[in-house]
Design a protein around this motif. Sequence first.
Motif, short mmCIF file in Angstrom:
data_model
loop_
_atom_site.label_atom_id
_atom_site.label_comp_id
_atom_site.label_asym_id
_atom_site.label_seq_id
_atom_site.Cartn_x
_atom_site.Cartn_y
_atom_site.Cartn_z
N THR A 117 0.87 -1.17 0.00
CA THR A 117 0.00 0.00 0.00
C THR A 117 0.91 1.22 0.00
N THR A 118 0.57 2.20 -0.82
CA THR A 118 1.38 3.41 -0.88
C THR A 118 0.53 4.62 -0.50
N ILE A 119 1.16 5.57 0.16
CA ILE A 119 0.51 6.82 0.53
C ILE A 119 1.38 7.96 0.02
N TRP A 120 0.78 8.79 -0.82
CA TRP A 120 1.50 9.93 -1.37
C TRP A 120 1.14 11.17 -0.57
N VAL A 121 2.16 11.88 -0.09
CA VAL A 121 2.00 13.13 0.64
C VAL A 121 2.37 14.24 -0.34
N ASN A 122 1.38 14.94 -0.83
CA ASN A 122 1.58 15.97 -1.84
C ASN A 122 2.43 17.11 -1.28
N PRO A 123 3.67 17.28 -1.77
CA PRO A 123 4.56 18.31 -1.21
C PRO A 123 4.10 19.74 -1.50
N SER A 124 3.31 19.96 -2.53
CA SER A 124 2.85 21.32 -2.79
C SER A 124 1.76 21.72 -1.81
N GLU A 125 1.05 20.72 -1.27
CA GLU A 125 0.02 21.01 -0.27
C GLU A 125 0.56 20.90 1.15
N TYR A 174 5.89 20.53 4.77
CA TYR A 174 6.75 19.82 5.69
C TYR A 174 6.35 18.36 5.86
N GLY A 175 5.61 17.79 4.93
CA GLY A 175 5.32 16.36 4.97
C GLY A 175 3.99 16.00 5.60
N MET A 176 3.96 14.81 6.16
CA MET A 176 2.73 14.21 6.67
C MET A 176 1.97 15.10 7.64
N ARG A 177 0.66 14.94 7.59
CA ARG A 177 -0.24 15.59 8.54
C ARG A 177 -1.09 14.51 9.20
N GLU A 178 -2.04 14.93 10.05
CA GLU A 178 -2.88 13.98 10.78
C GLU A 178 -3.58 13.00 9.86
N LYS A 179 -4.08 13.48 8.72
CA LYS A 179 -4.82 12.57 7.84
C LYS A 179 -3.92 11.46 7.31
N HIS A 180 -2.64 11.74 7.11
CA HIS A 180 -1.72 10.70 6.66
C HIS A 180 -1.45 9.70 7.80
N CYS A 181 -1.34 10.23 9.02
CA CYS A 181 -1.16 9.35 10.17
C CYS A 181 -2.37 8.43 10.32
N GLU A 182 -3.57 8.96 10.11
CA GLU A 182 -4.78 8.15 10.19
C GLU A 182 -4.77 7.04 9.14
N LEU A 183 -4.30 7.35 7.93
CA LEU A 183 -4.20 6.33 6.88
C LEU A 183 -3.23 5.23 7.29
N ILE A 184 -2.10 5.62 7.86
CA ILE A 184 -1.11 4.64 8.29
C ILE A 184 -1.67 3.76 9.40
N LEU A 185 -2.35 4.36 10.36
CA LEU A 185 -2.92 3.57 11.46
C LEU A 185 -4.04 2.67 10.96
#
Length: 196
Positions: free
Chosen positions: A140-148, A151-162
């Motif tokens: 599974t891959t999660i892309w963190v859009n650097p233009s948005e 500084y990288g991951m936010r809470e929503k990315h952490c939620e996806l990982i969990l």
Amino acid sequence: AKKDIGVDVVVKRCFGGRSRMEMIQRLLDTVRDHHADVALAVVSFNSEDIVRRALEAVGLCDRFQVITGYEQIQRLCGEGSWPWDWKKSQIITSMLSQMLQGGGRTCPQMAPRQRLCFVDDDSSNVQDVSTNVDDCVGCTTIWVNPSEYRYGMREKHCELILKWARDDRGPIPNQGTMTGDVIPDSCAGVDLDNVV
């Protein structure tokens, strides 16, 4: 001689500030404390030494079972290889092969699940890993859009990982890219919000 920089500088420049660093620490602690079958690794095109020193400065180095930098990628791809030819999928495939040897004795967390969640801010790395990591390891891959997300991951990315870590289905087919971001067509995948 190596120059040591202050923790505040590392927190700001490497982790995007104190609150983001604390968010990452909470994520890593949750994975460690509640998902013992998950191995954490860093695969970076930066120097392993720099990555380790940054993680050590903020007390996060011990959360990772594997930290690898360009030195290992260069060895794997050949000393004469050029950085633009390097692929993170190559080092991940090599790492997984070593981890899974002998039923996962070298990294017991990987043996039972044989799944991978890859998070990156470069869409070409996400596409590379999604396409080239063996399907027998559910990737599974999660892309963190650097233009948005400068500084990288936010809470929503952490939620996806969990959400990925809680999934106990064992080995699963390649799920593609999970993201709430709009991703380039070359990285089209699955929006985790629509996955049951």
